[in-house]
Enzyme design. Structure first.
Site: not given
Length: 270
Positions: A63, A131, A159, A174, A230
């Protein structure tokens, strides 16, 4: 057709696959151009990703390789991913399926478009994400305070260690690890996932991409934005990000795999 070939170069198996794909595509009558890194390993001259003009791209890797290619393309051309990574949710083909794909490849192939996020700080365009965009503190073990506004109205304050804003495509990345739901990529929306929130009442939200989404960082602690794992942007403190649907979606060659069957198969590898 003109095919742009990009390969992960730190894995011999990926480079072997790239060499075989180059030969197979050329034997099938297609023109093959390589990105500079792949060309340095296989021989020949390379073409910069952000300047290439081609009918399609074959990306060999995981990926991360596919995300990096999408990030660097100036114009979103259709991509087919061949998995040479860990799981490869974005790669529709396994190496043993590459030969059959080349034999079936012809002009007029079907294309699936995937929504991307566009992230802004006032008038500054910070980048687009296939993503997710991740906001975290630059100081380890420090929490940040966020305010979430939808169409200009305050909807939540909390928070947390950080926050993810993900596309449906990124919901299996993620965001899934952080407790978010798996979202059908045909849905166009923004998935908000708090990271380790202080209150259990702070839950993931899926918000229509037609709405105006704003994330305000209310903390004095400096933070950073990571786009698709990235690119990193230093945000400082007390900033506001606006998330919009990007003007140009990512484009993938549609090999007619059922999304939910693919996810189930990939998850069984974990």
């Amino acid at each position: 057709m003109k095919c742009f070939l990009v390969s992960r170069i730190d894995m011999p198996g990926a480079l072997d696959c790239a060499s075989r794909m180059k030969t197979a595509l050329e034997r099938a009558g297609h023109t093959v151009v390589l990105d500079p890194d792949t060309a340095s390993m296989l021989g020949g001259s390379g073409h910069s990703i952000n300047k290439v003009s081609a009918d399609m791209a074959v990306v060999i890797g995981g990926d991360g390789t596919i995300l990096r290619t999408v990030q660097q393309l100036h114009e979103q051309i259709p991509i087919i991913g061949i998995n040479h990574g860990e799981v490869g949710f974005l790669a529709d083909l396994e190496p043993e399926e590459a030969g059959a794909f080349v034999r079936s490849l012809a002009p007029g192939f079907d294309v699936e478009e995937r929504m991307r996020l566009s992230l802004w700080n006032e008038e500054d365009h910070l980048g687009d994400a296939l993503n997710e965009g991740l906001i975290v503190t630059t100081r380890p073990a420090k929490m940040l305070r966020f305010s979430i506004l939808v169409d200009g109205r305050l909807t939540e304050q909390f928070r947390s260690d950080g926050i993810l804003v993900s596309t449906p495509t990124g919901s299996t990345a993620y965001a899934m690890s952080a407790g978010g739901p798996i979202v059908d990529p045909r849905i166009e929306g923004f998935l908000l996932v708090p990271l380790a929130p202080y209150l259990l009442s702070s839950r993931p939200h899926l918000i229509s991409s037609s709405r105006r989404l704003e994330i305000r960082l209310e903390s004095s602690k400096p933070a950073k934005l990571v786009i698709d794992g990235q690119n990193t942007v230093e945000l400082g403190s007390a900033v506001s990000l606006v998330i919009q649907k990007a003007a140009s979606p990512a484009r993938f060659i549609d090999v007619h795999r059922n999304f939910f069957e693919k996810v189930d198969r990939k998850l069984r590898k974990l």
